[in-house]
Design a protein around this motif. Sequence first.
Motif, PDB file in Angstrom:
ATOM      1  N   ILE A  28      42.210  -2.764  27.338  1.00 21.59           N
ATOM      2  CA  ILE A  28      43.537  -3.223  27.756  1.00 21.59           C
ATOM      3  C   ILE A  28      44.305  -2.137  28.505  1.00 21.59           C
ATOM      4  N   PHE A  29      43.889  -0.894  28.413  1.00 26.63           N
ATOM      5  CA  PHE A  29      44.550   0.156  29.178  1.00 26.63           C
ATOM      6  C   PHE A  29      44.111   0.158  30.644  1.00 26.63           C
ATOM      7  N   ALA A  33      50.070  -3.700  32.841  1.00 26.12           N
ATOM      8  CA  ALA A  33      50.929  -4.390  31.883  1.00 26.12           C
ATOM      9  C   ALA A  33      50.223  -5.639  31.401  1.00 26.12           C
ATOM     10  N   MET A  34      50.534  -6.005  30.173  1.00 22.53           N
ATOM     11  CA  MET A  34      50.073  -7.282  29.639  1.00 22.53           C
ATOM     12  C   MET A  34      51.283  -8.018  29.091  1.00 22.53           C
ATOM     13  N   GLY A  35      51.160  -9.340  29.031  1.00 25.46           N
ATOM     14  CA  GLY A  35      52.321 -10.073  28.566  1.00 25.46           C
ATOM     15  C   GLY A  35      52.003 -11.502  28.201  1.00 25.46           C
ATOM     16  N   ALA A  49      57.401 -12.194  27.132  1.00 27.06           N
ATOM     17  CA  ALA A  49      57.429 -10.786  26.743  1.00 27.06           C
ATOM     18  C   ALA A  49      56.349 -10.041  27.494  1.00 27.06           C
ATOM     19  N   THR A  50      56.634  -8.779  27.830  1.00 22.27           N
ATOM     20  CA  THR A  50      55.630  -7.932  28.464  1.00 22.27           C
ATOM     21  C   THR A  50      55.575  -6.572  27.790  1.00 22.27           C
ATOM     22  N   LEU A  51      54.434  -5.920  27.938  1.00 25.45           N
ATOM     23  CA  LEU A  51      54.195  -4.607  27.355  1.00 25.45           C
ATOM     24  C   LEU A  51      53.437  -3.783  28.384  1.00 25.45           C
ATOM     25  N   THR A  52      54.041  -2.670  28.835  1.00 21.03           N
ATOM     26  CA  THR A  52      53.387  -1.856  29.843  1.00 21.03           C
ATOM     27  C   THR A  52      52.389  -0.906  29.214  1.00 21.03           C
ATOM     28  N   ILE A  53      51.578  -0.303  30.069  1.00 20.06           N
ATOM     29  CA  ILE A  53      50.590   0.660  29.586  1.00 20.06           C
ATOM     30  C   ILE A  53      51.278   1.820  28.889  1.00 20.06           C
ATOM     31  N   GLY A  54      52.507   2.114  29.294  1.00 26.85           N
ATOM     32  CA  GLY A  54      53.249   3.209  28.679  1.00 26.85           C
ATOM     33  C   GLY A  54      53.967   2.819  27.409  1.00 26.85           C
ATOM     34  N   ALA A  91      55.747 -25.050  23.858  1.00 31.44           N
ATOM     35  CA  ALA A  91      55.207 -24.828  25.201  1.00 31.44           C
ATOM     36  C   ALA A  91      53.740 -24.443  25.080  1.00 31.44           C
ATOM     37  N   VAL A  92      53.083 -24.375  26.217  1.00 30.08           N
ATOM     38  CA  VAL A  92      51.777 -23.729  26.288  1.00 30.08           C
ATOM     39  C   VAL A  92      52.034 -22.259  26.603  1.00 30.08           C
ATOM     40  N   TYR A  93      51.478 -21.393  25.791  1.00 32.38           N
ATOM     41  CA  TYR A  93      51.667 -19.951  25.940  1.00 32.38           C
ATOM     42  C   TYR A  93      50.423 -19.348  26.585  1.00 32.38           C
ATOM     43  N   TYR A  94      50.667 -18.554  27.623  1.00 35.59           N
ATOM     44  CA  TYR A  94      49.587 -17.940  28.386  1.00 35.59           C
ATOM     45  C   TYR A  94      49.644 -16.416  28.274  1.00 35.59           C
ATOM     46  N   CYS A  95      48.490 -15.830  28.106  1.00 37.13           N
ATOM     47  CA  CYS A  95      48.368 -14.374  28.145  1.00 37.13           C
ATOM     48  C   CYS A  95      48.156 -13.944  29.599  1.00 37.13           C
ATOM     49  N   ASN A  96      48.728 -12.817  29.959  1.00 39.03           N
ATOM     50  CA  ASN A  96      48.634 -12.306  31.324  1.00 39.03           C
ATOM     51  C   ASN A  96      48.297 -10.822  31.310  1.00 39.03           C
ATOM     52  N   GLY A  97      47.437 -10.431  32.247  1.00 38.55           N
ATOM     53  CA  GLY A  97      47.145  -9.020  32.437  1.00 38.55           C
ATOM     54  C   GLY A  97      47.252  -8.683  33.917  1.00 38.55           C
ATOM     55  N   LYS A  98      48.022  -7.639  34.210  1.00 42.59           N
ATOM     56  CA  LYS A  98      48.257  -7.259  35.606  1.00 42.59           C
ATOM     57  C   LYS A  98      47.659  -5.882  35.883  1.00 42.59           C
ATOM     58  N   THR A  99      46.966  -5.789  37.030  1.00 40.12           N
ATOM     59  CA  THR A  99      46.577  -4.501  37.572  1.00 40.12           C
ATOM     60  C   THR A  99      47.280  -4.327  38.905  1.00 40.12           C
ATOM     61  N   LEU A 100      47.015  -3.237  39.603  1.00 42.04           N
ATOM     62  CA  LEU A 100      47.653  -3.035  40.902  1.00 42.04           C
ATOM     63  C   LEU A 100      47.214  -4.108  41.899  1.00 42.04           C
ATOM     64  N   ARG A 101      46.002  -4.625  41.704  1.00 39.16           N
ATOM     65  CA  ARG A 101      45.454  -5.550  42.690  1.00 39.16           C
ATOM     66  C   ARG A 101      45.416  -6.990  42.227  1.00 39.16           C
ATOM     67  N   ASP A 102      45.317  -7.200  40.909  1.00 39.78           N
ATOM     68  CA  ASP A 102      45.017  -8.537  40.413  1.00 39.78           C
ATOM     69  C   ASP A 102      45.979  -8.956  39.312  1.00 39.78           C
ATOM     70  N   ASN A 103      45.928 -10.267  39.082  1.00 29.74           N
ATOM     71  CA  ASN A 103      46.759 -10.897  38.073  1.00 29.74           C
ATOM     72  C   ASN A 103      45.850 -11.870  37.314  1.00 29.74           C
TER      73      ASN A 103
END
Length: 115
Positions: A28-29, A33-35, A49-54, A91-103
Amino acid sequence: QVQLVESGGGLVQPGGSLRLSCAASRNIFSFNAMGWYRQTPAKQRELVATLTIGGTTNYADSVKGRFTISRDNAKNTVYLQMNSLKPEDTAVYYCNGKTLRDNFWGQGTQVTVSS
């Protein structure tokens, strides 16, 4: 191919609690960010909600004080602890992971708050 697999949704009474889990297929690092996001048929997908790598967290005003996002690095899993649930949290809850290039998105898990 990155996979995000959500679990933990279900039916709960108002005032109850649920914990959602999002298991990632890689460290996950590797995500900036993940959220968690949620969507209903009447609304666009919205941030919960989101949680950054930091370690910085951000919450929608509607869930502040009730929801907590956290992670288990060893399990490559992100959690959303939801307390004092309200019918409007349905609701329907979705997990998300973001990198510099992708979502990346999970397939979603249904949360229904009803008596």
